[in-house]
Scaffold this motif. Structure first.
Motif, PDB file in Angstrom:
ATOM      1  N   VAL A  29     -27.300  -6.015  -4.399  1.00 31.52           N
ATOM      2  CA  VAL A  29     -27.441  -7.471  -4.134  1.00 31.52           C
ATOM      3  C   VAL A  29     -27.080  -8.375  -4.844  1.00 31.52           C
ATOM      4  CG1 VAL A  29     -29.470  -9.191  -4.545  1.00 31.52           C
ATOM      5  CG2 VAL A  29     -30.084  -6.962  -3.093  1.00 31.52           C
ATOM      6  N   ILE A  30     -26.566  -8.082  -6.088  1.00 31.46           N
ATOM      7  CA  ILE A  30     -26.097  -8.763  -7.090  1.00 31.46           C
ATOM      8  C   ILE A  30     -24.207  -9.232  -6.663  1.00 31.46           C
ATOM      9  CG2 ILE A  30     -24.720  -8.866  -9.436  1.00 31.46           C
ATOM     10  CD1 ILE A  30     -27.416  -7.726 -10.538  1.00 31.46           C
ATOM     11  N   ARG A  31     -24.064  -7.996  -6.100  1.00 32.68           N
ATOM     12  CA  ARG A  31     -22.596  -8.119  -5.638  1.00 32.68           C
ATOM     13  C   ARG A  31     -22.515  -8.960  -4.430  1.00 32.68           C
ATOM     14  NH1 ARG A  31     -20.097  -5.500  -1.475  1.00 32.68           N
ATOM     15  NH2 ARG A  31     -21.715  -3.870  -1.707  1.00 32.68           N
ATOM     16  N   THR A  32     -23.447  -8.792  -3.484  1.00 32.34           N
ATOM     17  CA  THR A  32     -23.590  -9.464  -2.344  1.00 32.34           C
ATOM     18  C   THR A  32     -23.655 -10.957  -2.542  1.00 32.34           C
ATOM     19  OG1 THR A  32     -24.183  -7.704  -1.111  1.00 32.34           O
ATOM     20  CG2 THR A  32     -24.772  -9.906  -0.018  1.00 32.34           C
ATOM     21  N   LEU A  33     -24.414 -11.272  -3.575  1.00 30.02           N
ATOM     22  CA  LEU A  33     -24.706 -12.727  -3.891  1.00 30.02           C
ATOM     23  C   LEU A  33     -23.413 -13.369  -4.156  1.00 30.02           C
ATOM     24  CD1 LEU A  33     -28.338 -12.682  -5.377  1.00 30.02           C
ATOM     25  CD2 LEU A  33     -27.706 -13.461  -2.936  1.00 30.02           C
ATOM     26  N   LYS A  34     -22.674 -12.638  -4.949  1.00 28.12           N
ATOM     27  CA  LYS A  34     -21.355 -13.132  -5.421  1.00 28.12           C
ATOM     28  C   LYS A  34     -20.357 -13.284  -4.456  1.00 28.12           C
ATOM     29  CE  LYS A  34     -21.892 -11.353 -10.323  1.00 28.12           C
ATOM     30  NZ  LYS A  34     -21.341 -10.614 -11.387  1.00 28.12           N
ATOM     31  N   GLU A  35     -20.287 -12.413  -3.616  1.00 28.85           N
ATOM     32  CA  GLU A  35     -19.147 -12.339  -2.449  1.00 28.85           C
ATOM     33  C   GLU A  35     -19.527 -13.292  -1.192  1.00 28.85           C
ATOM     34  OE1 GLU A  35     -18.656  -8.329  -1.412  1.00 28.85           O
ATOM     35  OE2 GLU A  35     -17.797  -7.670  -3.390  1.00 28.85           O
ATOM     36  N   VAL A  36     -20.714 -13.563  -0.887  1.00 25.68           N
ATOM     37  CA  VAL A  36     -21.040 -14.584   0.212  1.00 25.68           C
ATOM     38  C   VAL A  36     -20.526 -15.933  -0.103  1.00 25.68           C
ATOM     39  CG1 VAL A  36     -22.986 -13.168   1.249  1.00 25.68           C
ATOM     40  CG2 VAL A  36     -23.451 -15.017  -0.647  1.00 25.68           C
ATOM     41  N   ASP A  37     -20.389 -16.572   0.960  1.00 28.44           N
ATOM     42  CA  ASP A  37     -19.880 -17.991   1.059  1.00 28.44           C
ATOM     43  C   ASP A  37     -20.899 -19.073   0.648  1.00 28.44           C
ATOM     44  OD1 ASP A  37     -17.290 -17.549   2.029  1.00 28.44           O
ATOM     45  OD2 ASP A  37     -18.258 -16.644   3.729  1.00 28.44           O
ATOM     46  N   LEU A  38     -22.479 -18.658   0.910  1.00 31.28           N
ATOM     47  CA  LEU A  38     -23.426 -19.248   0.568  1.00 31.28           C
ATOM     48  C   LEU A  38     -24.719 -18.679   0.623  1.00 31.28           C
ATOM     49  CD1 LEU A  38     -24.357 -22.466   0.682  1.00 31.28           C
ATOM     50  CD2 LEU A  38     -24.620 -22.123   3.117  1.00 31.28           C
ATOM     51  N   ILE A  39     -25.664 -19.264  -0.394  1.00 31.35           N
ATOM     52  CA  ILE A  39     -26.730 -18.541  -0.494  1.00 31.35           C
ATOM     53  C   ILE A  39     -27.985 -19.372  -0.012  1.00 31.35           C
ATOM     54  CG2 ILE A  39     -28.639 -17.755  -2.250  1.00 31.35           C
ATOM     55  CD1 ILE A  39     -26.131 -16.976  -3.764  1.00 31.35           C
ATOM     56  N   ALA A  40     -28.848 -19.221   0.692  1.00 28.75           N
ATOM     57  CA  ALA A  40     -29.834 -20.027   1.263  1.00 28.75           C
ATOM     58  C   ALA A  40     -31.099 -19.553   0.389  1.00 28.75           C
ATOM     59  CB  ALA A  40     -30.165 -19.859   2.726  1.00 28.75           C
ATOM     60  N   ALA A  41     -31.803 -20.504  -0.371  1.00 23.64           N
ATOM     61  CA  ALA A  41     -32.924 -19.885  -1.155  1.00 23.64           C
ATOM     62  C   ALA A  41     -34.134 -20.791  -0.979  1.00 23.64           C
ATOM     63  CB  ALA A  41     -32.370 -20.315  -2.589  1.00 23.64           C
ATOM     64  N   GLU A  42     -35.163 -20.183  -1.011  1.00 22.78           N
ATOM     65  CA  GLU A  42     -36.479 -20.860  -0.758  1.00 22.78           C
ATOM     66  C   GLU A  42     -36.838 -22.033  -1.729  1.00 22.78           C
ATOM     67  OE1 GLU A  42     -41.085 -19.701   0.278  1.00 22.78           O
ATOM     68  OE2 GLU A  42     -39.675 -18.352  -0.654  1.00 22.78           O
ATOM     69  N   ASP A  43     -36.436 -21.849  -3.067  1.00 21.51           N
ATOM     70  CA  ASP A  43     -36.765 -22.658  -4.201  1.00 21.51           C
ATOM     71  C   ASP A  43     -35.332 -22.560  -4.929  1.00 21.51           C
ATOM     72  OD1 ASP A  43     -37.430 -24.054  -6.195  1.00 21.51           O
ATOM     73  OD2 ASP A  43     -39.160 -22.849  -6.999  1.00 21.51           O
ATOM     74  N   THR A  44     -34.472 -23.656  -4.602  1.00 17.84           N
ATOM     75  CA  THR A  44     -33.197 -23.608  -5.461  1.00 17.84           C
ATOM     76  C   THR A  44     -33.483 -23.859  -6.915  1.00 17.84           C
ATOM     77  OG1 THR A  44     -33.153 -26.155  -4.861  1.00 17.84           O
ATOM     78  CG2 THR A  44     -31.937 -24.503  -3.325  1.00 17.84           C
ATOM     79  N   ARG A  45     -34.516 -24.526  -7.173  1.00 16.72           N
ATOM     80  CA  ARG A  45     -34.697 -24.683  -8.701  1.00 16.72           C
ATOM     81  C   ARG A  45     -35.058 -23.416  -9.492  1.00 16.72           C
ATOM     82  NH1 ARG A  45     -38.941 -29.823  -8.287  1.00 16.72           N
ATOM     83  NH2 ARG A  45     -39.512 -28.297  -6.717  1.00 16.72           N
ATOM     84  N   GLY A  46     -35.935 -22.651  -8.799  1.00 14.75           N
ATOM     85  CA  GLY A  46     -36.246 -21.410  -9.338  1.00 14.75           C
ATOM     86  C   GLY A  46     -35.054 -20.195  -9.243  1.00 14.75           C
ATOM     87  N   SER A  47     -34.205 -20.186  -8.276  1.00 14.29           N
ATOM     88  CA  SER A  47     -33.423 -19.450  -7.825  1.00 14.29           C
ATOM     89  C   SER A  47     -32.317 -19.533  -9.035  1.00 14.29           C
ATOM     90  CB  SER A  47     -32.913 -19.342  -6.551  1.00 14.29           C
ATOM     91  OG  SER A  47     -34.236 -18.942  -5.507  1.00 14.29           O
ATOM     92  N   ILE A  48     -32.025 -20.902  -9.221  1.00  9.00           N
ATOM     93  CA  ILE A  48     -30.803 -20.952 -10.200  1.00  9.00           C
ATOM     94  C   ILE A  48     -30.774 -20.316 -11.493  1.00  9.00           C
ATOM     95  CG2 ILE A  48     -31.609 -23.017 -11.191  1.00  9.00           C
ATOM     96  CD1 ILE A  48     -28.060 -22.467 -10.135  1.00  9.00           C
ATOM     97  N   LYS A  49     -32.125 -19.993 -11.872  1.00  9.12           N
ATOM     98  CA  LYS A  49     -32.276 -19.142 -12.912  1.00  9.12           C
ATOM     99  C   LYS A  49     -31.854 -17.889 -12.829  1.00  9.12           C
ATOM    100  CE  LYS A  49     -36.136 -22.081 -14.349  1.00  9.12           C
ATOM    101  NZ  LYS A  49     -37.786 -22.124 -14.389  1.00  9.12           N
TER     102      LYS A  49
END
Length: 285
Positions: A29-49
């Motif tokens: 998951v860590i590698r994929t989140l680094k390699e994709v072009d965009l992350i769609a997040a339910e809560d961007t404020r929480g996910s940024i942490k």
């Protein structure tokens, strides 16, 4: 699995994130989140942490309950242009009690490839900790807020023989336990709170005792209720008591009301009563 950046059409990656303990994320998951072009997040404020903790700098956009259809079409258009997108939820596995299920459906309808990267999931974690039968279970997530629909689900659970898993917020836990106890009677249940976190608790009890406890002790943290199903033997005994008070025509009519045709209903009524189909037929005449 390597991400193919040269593919004409992009792909959707469902990435499971920790439900509490940050160590419960996979290397994939860590590698994929680094390699994709965009992350769609339910809560961007929480996910940024989470992203900052793992030094992930991929651009992020919001995808949540209130924009799930309109934004899904926007994301699909980007994937059709060749972008790879990862979907993450507040915590746990996307599409489980989550608007991500709509994005997955629309992607499949549009011919977009979807893959799921397994990881943390609160309902499965709670089930394994509950001490209740885990071979057969059903997941109800949060009970509906609509009163009519909520009542219908509770009625269905009255005859559910599988272990049942529900989610609940702490401020609604007592009310939900009251409704479960009133509709289902006392059942063995395990209340799991703050799963994988420092103050994780697993309270193996009954609905009645849990209700008494949480009326005196304010619930805190997100909760998962794991509740035993009804005994098949109890249900069979109830059915027997029900038809023992009926006439033979009423007995046959009961099965017909459940969708059986006349022949099968007569056969089942005869079996219940230990009599021949001829005797049932005669009673109907």
């Amino acid at each position: 699995m390597e991400i193919k950046t040269t593919t004409p059409v992009g792909r959707l990656y469902l990435c499971a994130t920790p439900i509490g303990n940050l160590e419960d994320i996979t290397f994939r998951v860590i590698r994929t989140l680094k390699e994709v072009d965009l992350i769609a997040a339910e809560d961007t404020r929480g996910s940024i942490k989470l992203l900052n903790h793992f030094d992930i700098h991929t651009p992020m956009t919001s995808y949540h309950e209130y924009n799930r259809i309109e934004k899904a079409h926007t994301l699909i258009a980007k994937m059709q242009e060749g972008l790879n997108i990862a979907l993450i939820t507040d915590a746990g596995t996307p599409a489980i009690s989550d608007p991500g299920e709509d994005l997955v459906r629309l992607c499949m309808e549009a011919g977009i490839e979807v893959t799921s990267l397994p990881g943390a999931c609160a309902c499965v974690t709670a089930l394994t900790l509950s001490g209740l039968p885990a071979r057969r279970f059903c997941f109800e997530a949060f009970l509906p807020s609509d009163k009519k629909e909520r009542r219908r689900i509770l009625e269905e659970l009255q005859t559910e023989t599988r272990t049942t898993i529900l989610y609940e917020a702490p401020h609604r836990l007592v009310r939900t336990l009251e409704e479960l106890y009133e509709a289902l009677g006392d059942r063995r249940a395990t209340i799991c709170r703050e799963l994988t976190k420092k103050h994780e608790t697993v309270f193996a009890t009954t609905l009645e005792k849990a209700l008494a406890w949480y009326r005196q002790n304010e619930p805190r943290g997100e909760c998962v209720i794991v509740m035993e199903g009804r005994s098949r033997r109890e249900l069979e005994q109830e059915e027997q008591r029900q038809w023992e008070t009926m006439t033979i025509p009423e007995h046959v009519a009961l099965y017909e009301s459940q969708g059986m045709d006349r022949k099968d209903a007569m056969k089942q009524a005869a079996k219940d009563r230990g009599i021949s189909k001829r005797e049932v037929y005669a009673a109907l005449l």
